[in-house]
Design a protein around this motif. Structure first.
Motif, mmCIF file in Angstrom:
data_model
loop_
_atom_site.group_PDB
_atom_site.id
_atom_site.type_symbol
_atom_site.label_atom_id
_atom_site.label_comp_id
_atom_site.label_asym_id
_atom_site.label_seq_id
_atom_site.Cartn_x
_atom_site.Cartn_y
_atom_site.Cartn_z
ATOM 1 N N THR A 265 0.627 -1.142 0.024
ATOM 2 C CA THR A 265 0.081 0.096 -0.196
ATOM 3 C C THR A 265 0.617 1.251 -0.095
ATOM 4 N N SER A 266 0.333 2.449 -0.400
ATOM 5 C CA SER A 266 0.895 3.591 -0.597
ATOM 6 C C SER A 266 1.163 4.308 0.888
ATOM 7 N N PRO A 267 2.075 5.418 1.091
ATOM 8 C CA PRO A 267 2.231 6.031 2.326
ATOM 9 C C PRO A 267 1.191 6.339 3.117
ATOM 10 N N THR A 268 1.534 6.020 4.406
ATOM 11 C CA THR A 268 0.341 6.343 5.452
ATOM 12 C C THR A 268 0.368 7.940 6.139
ATOM 13 N N THR A 269 -0.418 8.189 6.793
ATOM 14 C CA THR A 269 -0.517 9.541 7.116
ATOM 15 C C THR A 269 -1.365 9.811 8.452
ATOM 16 N N ALA A 270 -1.228 10.731 9.180
ATOM 17 C CA ALA A 270 -2.092 11.090 10.296
ATOM 18 C C ALA A 270 -3.591 11.403 9.647
ATOM 19 N N TYR A 271 -4.644 11.073 10.231
ATOM 20 C CA TYR A 271 -5.796 11.513 9.348
ATOM 21 C C TYR A 271 -6.422 12.724 10.194
ATOM 22 N N ILE A 272 -6.784 13.726 9.284
ATOM 23 C CA ILE A 272 -7.443 14.714 9.908
ATOM 24 C C ILE A 272 -8.905 14.587 10.356
ATOM 25 N N GLU A 273 -9.550 13.220 9.846
ATOM 26 C CA GLU A 273 -10.773 12.931 10.487
ATOM 27 C C GLU A 273 -10.552 12.563 12.037
ATOM 28 N N SER A 274 -9.424 12.508 12.709
ATOM 29 C CA SER A 274 -9.181 11.975 13.820
ATOM 30 C C SER A 274 -9.960 13.255 14.767
ATOM 31 N N SER A 275 -10.046 14.400 14.142
ATOM 32 C CA SER A 275 -10.383 15.761 14.725
ATOM 33 C C SER A 275 -12.084 15.229 15.357
ATOM 34 N N ALA A 276 -12.570 14.592 14.548
ATOM 35 C CA ALA A 276 -13.848 14.264 14.700
ATOM 36 C C ALA A 276 -14.216 13.533 15.970
ATOM 37 N N GLY A 277 -13.212 12.557 16.321
ATOM 38 C CA GLY A 277 -13.062 11.662 17.526
ATOM 39 C C GLY A 277 -12.603 12.523 18.792
ATOM 40 N N VAL A 278 -11.979 13.733 18.381
ATOM 41 C CA VAL A 278 -11.462 14.558 19.713
ATOM 42 C C VAL A 278 -12.431 15.340 19.856
ATOM 43 N N ALA A 279 -13.432 15.910 18.784
ATOM 44 C CA ALA A 279 -14.904 16.649 19.181
ATOM 45 C C ALA A 279 -15.608 15.712 19.927
ATOM 46 N N ALA A 280 -15.615 14.444 19.792
ATOM 47 C CA ALA A 280 -16.483 13.658 20.552
ATOM 48 C C ALA A 280 -16.190 13.228 21.968
ATOM 49 N N GLY A 281 -14.930 13.852 22.485
ATOM 50 C CA GLY A 281 -14.163 13.802 23.516
ATOM 51 C C GLY A 281 -13.005 12.860 23.695
ATOM 52 N N GLY A 282 -12.554 12.280 22.503
ATOM 53 C CA GLY A 282 -11.261 11.414 22.503
ATOM 54 C C GLY A 282 -10.176 12.469 23.319
ATOM 55 N N ARG A 283 -9.291 11.636 24.000
ATOM 56 C CA ARG A 283 -8.270 12.353 24.699
ATOM 57 C C ARG A 283 -6.830 11.699 24.684
ATOM 58 N N THR A 284 -6.887 10.218 24.568
ATOM 59 C CA THR A 284 -6.017 9.263 24.819
ATOM 60 C C THR A 284 -5.785 8.349 23.577
ATOM 61 N N GLY A 285 -4.549 7.668 23.700
ATOM 62 C CA GLY A 285 -4.352 6.492 22.895
ATOM 63 C C GLY A 285 -5.390 5.394 22.695
ATOM 64 N N LEU A 286 -6.271 5.408 23.734
ATOM 65 C CA LEU A 286 -7.578 4.541 23.805
ATOM 66 C C LEU A 286 -8.308 4.752 22.669
ATOM 67 N N THR A 287 -8.613 6.047 22.323
ATOM 68 C CA THR A 287 -9.311 6.253 21.115
ATOM 69 C C THR A 287 -9.146 5.483 19.869
ATOM 70 N N ALA A 288 -7.533 5.781 19.751
ATOM 71 C CA ALA A 288 -6.887 5.326 18.344
ATOM 72 C C ALA A 288 -6.897 3.857 18.644
ATOM 73 N N LEU A 289 -6.717 3.122 19.694
ATOM 74 C CA LEU A 289 -6.634 1.775 19.937
ATOM 75 C C LEU A 289 -7.946 1.241 19.478
ATOM 76 N N VAL A 290 -9.126 1.745 19.699
ATOM 77 C CA VAL A 290 -10.642 1.408 19.405
ATOM 78 C C VAL A 290 -10.698 1.506 17.698
ATOM 79 N N VAL A 291 -9.947 2.568 17.188
ATOM 80 C CA VAL A 291 -10.232 2.760 15.795
ATOM 81 C C VAL A 291 -9.462 1.463 14.924
ATOM 82 N N ALA A 292 -8.249 1.054 15.627
ATOM 83 C CA ALA A 292 -7.619 -0.050 15.245
ATOM 84 C C ALA A 292 -8.226 -1.367 15.403
ATOM 85 N N ILE A 293 -9.008 -1.702 16.445
ATOM 86 C CA ILE A 293 -9.976 -2.871 16.589
ATOM 87 C C ILE A 293 -10.993 -2.902 15.673
ATOM 88 N N LEU A 294 -11.568 -1.640 15.184
ATOM 89 C CA LEU A 294 -12.568 -1.554 14.279
ATOM 90 C C LEU A 294 -12.319 -2.051 13.076
#
Length: 433
Positions: free
Chosen positions: A297-326
């Protein structure tokens, strides 16, 4: 591990934030394999590689950076890979192109371990940063319009309007309308739900045909495409892929860094500066890029869509871990995604809208200042018209310092920009790609 109390968060909040981020970026599971398959990458290989790269980068961000930021293959870079780098005319196969991505990942890791990454970002003029983002946006939107046949080849004017009465174009316009409405209503996951709605309509109108079942056990990649740095470097040198590596490197560096700083700032996580933690977070996308290239696959990057999770209250790596599990769960839907890949109208609206969002960067360009405006204009206009991000970047980096010298503003240009200008000029003259 995630220090939820210190971040004033909770498990429930982080899980909701993770789901929110996943929905806003889930479109990449469908779009990325489809784009890469156009370059000849086997669909199943590209699908699995997308999942693997996302898991590696996002889990690293979650466990070692403890930031609520997801990593996945970036839009723009995948299109550049498929429609510009891979070329039958020049003999560049997708395997050779992944050598360039692999070398990019390794260089990215090295830069992320030093302060040179920060210095490089500071040296690049803001004008060129914004122009590159806007140019990539136009490039992506053009691809979406072309793949859906809204725009077609024209014998005298190169491009023209397609047949608005064809089923595919009507489906694309319908999907685009649905997605635009969802975006206008600020619905989280608008791109994902727009694609889902378009897929349902495609099924009802007989344009979508499922290939067997919807679910299947995840498949490991058929093979590792590239794993030897010496072989990869040899491919880059032999085929003159220097500008490709530099383009991948340049875009991913300031794209990821800019997104990371923006989302982390939004979450209020940069108040107490922790260089060691930030350094580990910066490594996540470079590791994701390297591992992703190995599998396809082509290069990876940090996703600006993560801001939606932050707006929903995400503040730690647990948010990112949930994304990975999904994303792991998403791996079970490869037959469905493979079926969707046959209908361009399902993904085209996402490409067009992402392009719209990216071109918004032009508002930051000093259009009333000619030596700033003209290099930016060249970058923005040449990327879609030449189907090459590298060419757009090259022309911008050549003309920017040249105009500054003519205006007597040499001190405004960092020495490294002059170096890049010379390298790009040599590339365009002797090693055109």
């Amino acid at each position: 591990m995630f220090k939820l109390k210190e971040a004033k968060s909770s498990v429930k909040t982080e899980i909701i934030a993770g789901f929110t981020t996943f929905l806003t970026m889930a479109y990449i599971i469908i779009v990325n394999p489809i784009i890469l398959s156009d370059a000849g990458v086997p669909f199943q290989q590209a699908f699995t590689a997308t999942i693997i790269a996302t898991l590696v980068g996002t889990i690293f961000m979650a466990l070692f950076g403890n930031y609520p930021i997801a990593i996945a293959p970036g839009m723009g870079m995948n299109a550049y890979f498929a429609y510009s780098v891979v070329s039958k005319a020049s003999g560049i196969t997708y395997q050779l192109a992944f050598s360039a991505v692999f070398i990019t990942g390794i260089l990215f890791i090295i830069l992320s371990l030093t302060k040179f990454r920060t210095h490089l970002i500071e040296a690049i003029p803001n004008t060129l940063k914004h122009a590159i983002s806007a140019g990539i946006g136009l490039f992506i939107a053009f691809i979406g319009l072309r793949l859906s046949h809204i725009i077609v080849a024209h014998p005298s004017n190169l491009v023209g309007l397609g047949d608005l009465h064809s089923p595919g174009v009507i489906l694309t316009l319908t999907g685009l309308a649905i997605t635009v409405v969802l975006f206008a209503l600020n619905v989280n996951g608008a791109l994902f739900f727009g694609m889902a709605s378009t897929a349902i309509i495609a099924g009802l109108t007989g344009q979508l045909h499922l290939k067997g079942s919807i679910f299947s056990l995840p498949h490991l990649p058929e093979k590792i495409i590239i794993a030897n740095p010496i072989t990869a470097a040899s491919d880059v040198i032999h085929y003159g892929l220097y500008s490709v590596v530099f383009s991948f490197l340049l875009v991913t560096i300031f794209d990821t860094t800019g997104t990371f700083l923006g989302v982390a700032s939004q979450a209020g996580l940069l108040k107490n500066k922790d260089d060691k933690r930030t350094g580990r977070a910066m490594l996540s996308d470079s590791i994701g890029t390297t591992i992703g290239a190995m599998f396809g696959t082509s290069p990876t990057t940090a996703y600006i869509e993560s801001s939606a999770g932050v707006a929903a209250g995400g503040r730690t790596g647990l948010t990112a871990l949930v994304v990975a599990i999904l994303f792991i769960f998403a791996a079970f839907f490869s037959p469905l995604v493979n079926s969707l890949s046959d209908v361009a109208a399902i993904t085209a609206p996402s490409l067009i809208i992402v392009g719209c969002l990216m071109i918004g960067s032009v508002r930051h360009i000093e259009w009333d200042n000619f030596e700033e405006a003209f290099p930016a204009f060249l970058v923005v206009i040449t990327m879609p018209l030449t189907s090459s991000i590298a060419t757009g970047i090259a022309l911008g980096f050549i003309t920017y310092p040249l105009l500054k010298v003519i205006k007597g503003k040499v001190k405004e240009v960092k020495p490294v920009i002059f170096l890049f200008a010379v390298l790009f000029l040599i590339q365009l003259i002797f090693f055109p790609h």
